[in-house]
Design a protein around this motif. Structure first.
Motif, PDB file in Angstrom:
ATOM      1  N   MET A   1      68.309 -33.450   3.010  1.00  0.00           N
ATOM      2  CA  MET A   1      68.278 -32.690   1.880  1.00  0.00           C
ATOM      3  C   MET A   1      67.683 -31.501   2.379  1.00  0.00           C
ATOM      4  O   MET A   1      66.839 -31.240   3.230  1.00  0.00           O
ATOM      5  N   ALA A   2      68.136 -30.325   1.651  1.00  0.00           N
ATOM      6  CA  ALA A   2      67.513 -28.984   1.932  1.00  0.00           C
ATOM      7  C   ALA A   2      67.149 -28.400   0.613  1.00  0.00           C
ATOM      8  O   ALA A   2      67.341 -28.934  -0.481  1.00  0.00           O
ATOM      9  N   ARG A   3      66.270 -27.343   0.539  1.00  0.00           N
ATOM     10  CA  ARG A   3      65.589 -26.822  -0.599  1.00  0.00           C
ATOM     11  C   ARG A   3      66.279 -25.406  -0.825  1.00  0.00           C
ATOM     12  O   ARG A   3      66.409 -24.599  -0.090  1.00  0.00           O
ATOM     13  N   HIS A   4      66.867 -25.198  -2.127  1.00  0.00           N
ATOM     14  CA  HIS A   4      67.333 -24.033  -2.574  1.00  0.00           C
ATOM     15  C   HIS A   4      66.722 -23.457  -3.862  1.00  0.00           C
ATOM     16  O   HIS A   4      66.796 -24.147  -4.828  1.00  0.00           O
ATOM     17  N   TRP A   5      66.061 -22.473  -3.680  1.00  0.00           N
ATOM     18  CA  TRP A   5      65.163 -21.720  -4.755  1.00  0.00           C
ATOM     19  C   TRP A   5      64.195 -22.903  -5.294  1.00  0.00           C
ATOM     20  O   TRP A   5      64.216 -23.210  -6.793  1.00  0.00           O
ATOM     21  N   GLY A   6      63.704 -23.699  -4.726  1.00  0.00           N
ATOM     22  CA  GLY A   6      62.569 -24.696  -5.002  1.00  0.00           C
ATOM     23  C   GLY A   6      63.199 -26.148  -5.460  1.00  0.00           C
ATOM     24  O   GLY A   6      62.559 -27.068  -5.590  1.00  0.00           O
ATOM     25  N   HIS A   7      64.635 -26.117  -5.448  1.00  0.00           N
ATOM     26  CA  HIS A   7      65.332 -27.331  -5.762  1.00  0.00           C
ATOM     27  C   HIS A   7      65.909 -28.016  -4.583  1.00  0.00           C
ATOM     28  O   HIS A   7      66.504 -27.320  -3.509  1.00  0.00           O
ATOM     29  N   ARG A   8      65.970 -29.505  -4.486  1.00  0.00           N
ATOM     30  CA  ARG A   8      66.411 -30.026  -3.311  1.00  0.00           C
ATOM     31  C   ARG A   8      68.013 -30.298  -3.689  1.00  0.00           C
ATOM     32  O   ARG A   8      68.435 -30.693  -4.769  1.00  0.00           O
ATOM     33  N   VAL A   9      68.771 -29.882  -2.448  1.00  0.00           N
ATOM     34  CA  VAL A   9      70.139 -29.698  -2.585  1.00  0.00           C
ATOM     35  C   VAL A   9      70.459 -30.322  -1.280  1.00  0.00           C
ATOM     36  O   VAL A   9      70.077 -30.270  -0.163  1.00  0.00           O
ATOM     37  N   SER A  10      71.871 -31.246  -1.369  1.00  0.00           N
ATOM     38  CA  SER A  10      72.119 -31.626  -0.434  1.00  0.00           C
ATOM     39  C   SER A  10      73.083 -30.712   0.690  1.00  0.00           C
ATOM     40  O   SER A  10      73.212 -29.540   0.351  1.00  0.00           O
ATOM     41  N   MET A  11      73.321 -30.998   1.962  1.00  0.00           N
ATOM     42  CA  MET A  11      74.195 -30.109   2.804  1.00  0.00           C
ATOM     43  C   MET A  11      75.519 -29.927   2.423  1.00  0.00           C
ATOM     44  O   MET A  11      75.970 -28.677   2.579  1.00  0.00           O
ATOM     45  N   SER A  12      76.163 -30.886   1.645  1.00  0.00           N
ATOM     46  CA  SER A  12      77.524 -30.605   1.108  1.00  0.00           C
ATOM     47  C   SER A  12      77.499 -29.581   0.140  1.00  0.00           C
ATOM     48  O   SER A  12      78.390 -28.688  -0.163  1.00  0.00           O
ATOM     49  N   THR A  13      76.530 -29.683  -0.911  1.00  0.00           N
ATOM     50  CA  THR A  13      76.130 -28.574  -1.644  1.00  0.00           C
ATOM     51  C   THR A  13      75.976 -27.139  -1.406  1.00  0.00           C
ATOM     52  O   THR A  13      76.404 -26.300  -1.707  1.00  0.00           O
ATOM     53  N   THR A  14      75.333 -27.181  -0.318  1.00  0.00           N
ATOM     54  CA  THR A  14      74.790 -25.793   0.163  1.00  0.00           C
ATOM     55  C   THR A  14      75.886 -25.149   0.977  1.00  0.00           C
ATOM     56  O   THR A  14      76.362 -23.883   0.830  1.00  0.00           O
ATOM     57  N   ALA A  15      76.846 -26.190   1.739  1.00  0.00           N
ATOM     58  CA  ALA A  15      77.996 -25.539   2.292  1.00  0.00           C
ATOM     59  C   ALA A  15      78.945 -25.054   1.124  1.00  0.00           C
ATOM     60  O   ALA A  15      79.909 -24.165   1.362  1.00  0.00           O
TER      61      ALA A  15
END
Length: 246
Positions: free
Chosen positions: A1-15
């Motif tokens: 999992m990664a963080r985007h603007w403080g929210h935890r998001v999956s790598m697929s969501t990031t992609a």
């Protein structure tokens, strides 16, 4: 999992986020680049030896004194430097690109000897094979559109090649002529509106093609060379009034 603007998001969501923003290279990106490079190499592997072998095409824009910004789409013959008719519009989209190409095709056919159409002119008399005109553009949106690609595909007289990204020199004949239009005519005159712009643009095109000697053509004029009335490798300087009319 990664963080985007403080929210935890999956790598697929990031992609998916990066893809929606156009920040991901497609899987076939390198293959497409290789294909384009091969097309460019093939297009210029043999230096053009006559008119209607390679055309260069692009857009430019100009803002009138009244504040309106207009775009011009123009095609120039690489060998003769002849400027085909320009398409002026407030937009620079796929429809304008197609309209400009159609304008050039019509004028190119009009300049041929009477009774000869452009497709017949491009057909090898020995093999019967059509040798299409290579239409060179940059990588602008109108030239990458599906509609423009379909138009080229349906036009036997043309084969489309795009230049490398950020290499305007590969479309140099087209770029230089637009610069001449602006610095020698438009920037020196009071251009109030579209009517003035059309008049000055057409006057310059006529002057460029038929009146002013072209240094790259050994002081010949583009129309003389395009109609094969002069050899671009040797000086030949007929007066404009002595040129045949078509």
């Amino acid at each position: 999992m990664a963080r985007h603007w403080g929210h935890r998001v999956s790598m697929s969501t990031t992609a998916r986020i990066l893809d929606d923003a156009g920040l991901l290279l497609k899987a076939d990106y390198q293959r497409e680049r290789r294909q384009l490079a091969q097309q460019r190499k093939a297009a210029f592997a043999k230096t053009p030896t006559g008119p209607n072998m390679v055309w260069q095409f692009d857009f430019s824009e100009y803002e009138t004194a009244a504040g309106g910004t207009w775009r011009v789409a123009g095609i120039a013959d690489y060998w003769s430097k002849y400027e085909f008719g320009w398409h002026w519009s407030p937009t620079a989209n796929q429809h304008d690109a197609i309209a400009a190409v159609q304008l050039a095709l019509t004028e190119a056919a009009h300049l041929l000897p009477e009774g000869l159409d452009l497709l017949e002119y491009l057909t090898d008399p020995d093999t019967g094979e059509v040798v299409p005109i290579t239409l060179v553009t940059d990588n602008g949106g109108p030239f990458r559109s599906a509609r423009f690609a379909a138009f080229i595909e349906a036009t036997a007289e043309l084969d489309h090649v795009r230049t490398r990204v950020r290499t305007p020199g590969q479309n140099g004949v087209r770029e230089r002529a637009f610069q001449s239009l602006k610095y020698e005519r438009l920037y020196r005159e009071q251009i109030d509106d579209m009517h003035d712009l059309l008049a000055h643009g057409e006057d310059f095109r006529a002057e460029f093609n038929t009146v002013r000697p072209h240094e790259a053509l050994s002081r010949n004029r583009p129309r003389e060379v395009h109609l094969r009335l002069a050899d671009p490798s040797s000086p030949n300087f007929p007066e404009p009034e002595n040129l045949p009319r078509t």
